[in-house]
Design an enzyme around this catalytic site. Structure first.
Site, PDB file in Angstrom:
ATOM      1  N   LYS A 185       3.749  -1.878  -5.139  1.00 49.77           N
ATOM      2  CA  LYS A 185       3.823  -0.515  -4.647  1.00 49.77           C
ATOM      3  C   LYS A 185       2.466  -0.065  -4.139  1.00 49.77           C
ATOM      4  O   LYS A 185       1.481  -0.307  -4.844  1.00 49.77           O
ATOM      5  CB  LYS A 185       4.270   0.370  -5.808  1.00 49.77           C
ATOM      6  CG  LYS A 185       4.363   1.838  -5.508  1.00 49.77           C
ATOM      7  CD  LYS A 185       4.670   2.554  -6.775  1.00 49.77           C
ATOM      8  CE  LYS A 185       4.637   4.036  -6.492  1.00 49.77           C
ATOM      9  NZ  LYS A 185       4.699   4.799  -7.692  1.00 49.77           N
ATOM     10  N   LYS A 225       0.350  -1.900  -8.729  1.00 49.05           N
ATOM     11  CA  LYS A 225       0.426  -0.558  -8.161  1.00 49.05           C
ATOM     12  C   LYS A 225      -0.965  -0.141  -7.718  1.00 49.05           C
ATOM     13  O   LYS A 225      -1.907  -0.145  -8.515  1.00 49.05           O
ATOM     14  CB  LYS A 225       0.978   0.417  -9.199  1.00 49.05           C
ATOM     15  CG  LYS A 225       0.980   1.856  -8.705  1.00 49.05           C
ATOM     16  CD  LYS A 225       1.748   2.765  -9.627  1.00 49.05           C
ATOM     17  CE  LYS A 225       1.666   4.201  -9.136  1.00 49.05           C
ATOM     18  NZ  LYS A 225       2.437   5.098  -9.992  1.00 49.05           N
TER      19      LYS A 225
HETATM   20  C1  PBG Z   1       3.527   8.289 -10.969  1.00 50.66           C
HETATM   21  C2  PBG Z   1       4.272   7.790  -9.811  1.00 50.66           C
HETATM   22  C3  PBG Z   1       3.866   7.912  -8.487  1.00 50.66           C
HETATM   23  C4  PBG Z   1       4.919   7.401  -7.713  1.00 50.66           C
HETATM   24  C5  PBG Z   1       5.909   6.967  -8.575  1.00 50.66           C
HETATM   25  N1  PBG Z   1       5.491   7.197  -9.879  1.00 50.66           N
HETATM   26  C6  PBG Z   1       2.663   8.531  -7.876  1.00 50.66           C
HETATM   27  C7  PBG Z   1       1.346   8.278  -8.418  1.00 50.66           C
HETATM   28  O1  PBG Z   1       1.076   7.263  -9.063  1.00 50.66           O
HETATM   29  O2  PBG Z   1       0.491   9.130  -8.207  1.00 50.66           O
HETATM   30  C8  PBG Z   1       4.922   7.376  -6.219  1.00 50.66           C
HETATM   31  C9  PBG Z   1       6.251   7.367  -5.562  1.00 50.66           C
HETATM   32  C10 PBG Z   1       6.224   7.678  -4.112  1.00 50.66           C
HETATM   33  O3  PBG Z   1       5.171   7.965  -3.507  1.00 50.66           O
HETATM   34  O4  PBG Z   1       7.310   7.648  -3.532  1.00 50.66           O
HETATM   35  N2  PBG Z   1       3.316   7.558 -12.058  1.00 50.66           N
END
Ligand code: PBG
Length: 328
Positions: free
Chosen positions: A252, A198
């Site tokens: 992601k 991520k």
């Molecule tokens: C948070 C989380 C995020 C997303 C999913 N879980 C955002 C972040 O890490 O700030 C992003 C999902 C999206 O942008 O559709 N743990």
């Protein structure tokens, strides 16, 4: 391989039937996970301005959405909570409320559509006043203190009936700690989908509006989420999470990171999911709204691109719309 004119690549492209015959990848409804935003105040829904077509769903609307997903053949839903800001605190304690929004949403989906898989994010950001995924002390996100809390959050989700625990926080060691806790508490069949690779990404912007953490986020998440410049590090992250007991891994954001999806799926041969995140959704919708691209066509093309890159499945806000196109 023979050369032109013995070989004319266009021969196989000349008709719809021949293109279908030699097609290398297929996208089906089975590949889709519907990312939904749930809210304890939406009645029944509240639009998310930065994500046209996406609403925060109250529990009644969530039950309808679950029945719709089942009718469309979508295998699973991933839920993301927007809670009343008054319930947020420094530590994100609302994440451990067994009667809170996420456990209620899990039960709502299971009651409405028992055959839909439920996936829950494990991270504290929807619940903290500072918008970070972990415990913040003197400007630092504490790793081990956060993991202790993530275990509690994961157990509460498993207890409520969540099928797939999906830690999205990027703390070190959390997959092993959560796996041990699940085993020790009798949740031997609860799956873990690790957000293993991520990245610290600007593509999450609209999501932070959707769950109400954007305005409050202090600083950035670069000390725990990955540097967008790195590939080898993603492979190390995935390897560690698999060793610790992840059943599936996720990359992601999605489309800008297809090279990572390809490397991970080829290197490990494990189910690799990709998340077409909020900013990717917003970009397609904004261009489509201006008439600059054909929204449905680009939606389907982008989803197929994930399959071509080796993804086993795709988390996407487009899931019901794409399923409608696929079901004809
Ligand atoms: C948070 C989380 C995020 C997303 C999913 N879980 C955002 C972040 O890490 O700030 C992003 C999902 C999206 O942008 O559709 N743990």
């Amino acid at each position: 391989m023979s050369a032109f004119p013995a070989t004319r690549m266009r021969r196989l492209r000349q008709a719809d039937w021949s293109r279908r015959l030699v097609r290398e990848n297929t996208l089906t409804v089975d590949d889709l996970v519907w990312a939904v935003v749930v809210s304890d105040s939406a009645d029944p829904v509240e639009p998310v301005a930065a994500m046209p077509g996406v609403d925060r769903l109250g529990l009644t609307a969530l039950a309808d959405a679950a029945r719709r997903a089942e009718a469309l053949g979508i295998p699973a839903m991933a839920i993301f909570p927007h809670i009343d800001p008054a319930k947020k605190d420094e530590e994100g304690k609302e994440a451990f409320n067994a009667g809170g929004l996420v456990p209620s949403a899990i039960k709502t989906i299971k009651d409405a559509a028992p055959n839909i898989g439920v996936i829950c994010d494990v991270a504290l950001d929807p619940f903290t006043t500072h918008g970070h995924d972990g415990v913040l002390k003197d400007g630092v996100i504490l790793n081990d203190e956060t993991v202790t809390r993530l275990i509690r959050q994961a157990l509460i989700q498993a207890e409520a009936g969540c099928d797939i625990i999906a830690p999205s926080d990027m703390m070190d060691g959390r997959i092993g700690a959560i796996r041990d806790a699940l085993e020790d508490n009798g949740f031997t069949n609860t799956m873990i989908l690790s957000y293993a690779a991520k990245y610290a990404s600007g593509f999450y912007g609209p999501y932070r509006e959707a769950i109400g953490s954007g305005a409050v986020l202090q600083g950035d998440k670069k000390t725990y989420q990955m540097d967008p410049a790195n590939t080898e590090e993603a492979l190390r992250e995935v390897g560690l999470d698999l060793d610790e007991g992840a059943d599936m891994v996720m990359v992601k954001p999605g489309l800008p990171y297809l090279d990572i999806v390809r490397r991970v799926s080829e290197t490990f041969g494990v189910p690799t999911l990709a998340f077409q995140v909020s900013g990717e959704y917003a970009m397609i919708e904004a261009a489509a709204a201006n008439g600059w691209i054909d929204g449905d066509r680009v939606m389907m093309e982008s989803l197929m691109a994930f399959k071509r890159a080796g993804a086993a499945g795709i988390l996407t806000y487009f899931a019901p719309r794409a399923a409608e196109v696929l079901n004809g």
